[in-house]
Every structure is written in C-alpha cells, then in structure tokens.
Design a protein around this motif. Structure first.
Motif, short mmCIF file in Angstrom:
data_model
loop_
_atom_site.label_atom_id
_atom_site.label_comp_id
_atom_site.label_asym_id
_atom_site.label_seq_id
_atom_site.Cartn_x
_atom_site.Cartn_y
_atom_site.Cartn_z
N PHE A 5 0.84 -1.21 0.00
CA PHE A 5 0.00 0.00 0.00
C PHE A 5 0.87 1.26 0.00
O PHE A 5 0.53 2.25 -0.64
N GLU A 8 1.98 1.86 -3.50
CA GLU A 8 0.90 2.45 -4.29
C GLU A 8 0.70 3.93 -3.97
O GLU A 8 0.32 4.70 -4.84
N ASP A 9 0.98 4.31 -2.72
CA ASP A 9 0.81 5.71 -2.31
C ASP A 9 2.03 6.57 -2.63
O ASP A 9 2.01 7.78 -2.39
N SER A 87 -0.51 -3.86 -4.70
CA SER A 87 -1.26 -4.79 -3.85
C SER A 87 -2.01 -5.85 -4.65
O SER A 87 -2.31 -6.92 -4.14
#
Length: 157
Positions: A5, A8-9, A87
């Motif tokens: 995560f 991804e951020d 993810s």
C-alpha cells in the motif's frame, strides 16, 4: 500488505494510478521498450533458425546494446506500472510467471548473442548447429509465453 500500500501511495504509484495521462504514457513506454527488446531478440532468433542467411550472424550482435536500452525502458516503466497496482500485482500469478519468463528470455537471448560475438560469426558463411537452433526455439517459446502471460495479467486477479 502495508509495504504494498505504501508503494501504491508513492509519487510514482499515484502518477500511474491517479492521473489522467500517467498510466497511458507509462504503458506506452512499456510497449515501446518491449517492442525494442523482444523485436531485436526475435531478429536474432529467426536468423539462427535460418531466416535471412545472407545477413552475417555477427552483425546482429551490435543490436544487443539497443535491445538492452529497450530492456531498461521496460524495467523503469514496468516498475512504475507495478507501483500503481502493487497490492494486486504482487499476488497475481500471471505477473509472477511473466517476470520469470522475461528473465529467462533475456538469459537465453544473451546466450545467442554471445555466440554472435565469436569471430567466426562475423563471416558470411557461419554454421549454426542443432544446439544453437534448439536454444533459439527455446528463446522464441519463452518470449511468446512471456507476452501471453503479460496479456493475462489483467484477466487473472
């Protein structure tokens, strides 16, 4: 999962997943890098298999540097694409298989390229033996399987 995560951020992950043009541009770069790498690999593979016999096998070795440039574009763009959906992709079997096949394809193609660097390969009449042809067939099948696995990534979650 927290790491995935976080990826991804990241800035690159958000560029790919959340901007209007980010995904399209990075995916286009990935396609261009793939066309360069796999295209040059296929030129060499088909030459070893007997097509274009008037082309000295050794002359194709010079294109390997261009293929590696395409591979670097693919590593960079593929990493960004992964960051956009880390993810999901981390657990996608088609993605894992594709990565393994690409690495195997690069190794097999490099073995063919190393053959091209031999002085005998620079002559107009170079003999390609059966083991070289088997290596070329294996590389061809691996590259085709990698392309298919790459296409299946979006369908196998």
């Amino acid at each position: 999962m927290d790491l995935l995560f976080a990826l991804e951020d990241s800035g690159a992950g958000m560029l790919v997943s959340s901007t209007q043009w980010g995904y399209a541009i990075v995916l286009s770069l990935h396609a261009v890098g793939m066309a360069i790498m796999v295209g040059i690999s296929l030129m060499l593979i088909f030459r070893v298999l007997g097509f274009g016999q008037k082309v000295p096998l050794g002359s194709l070795a010079d294109y390997w540097k261009v293929a590696l440039l395409g591979f670097l574009v693919n590593i960079a763009s593929g990493t960004m694409l992964f960051l956009g959906s880390a993810s999901e992709l981390f657990f996608n079997w088609a993605f894992r298989i594709k990565i393994a096949l690409v690495l195997i394809g690069v190794v097999l193609t490099w073995r063919l390229v190393s053959y091209c660097y031999k002085p005998a390969a620079r002559s107009d009449t170079v003999y390609v033996d059966a083991s070289d042809r088997r290596l070329a067939v294996a590389a061809l099948l691996v590259w085709l399987a990698a392309l298919i696995a790459g296409r299946l990534i979006g369908y196998l979650n």
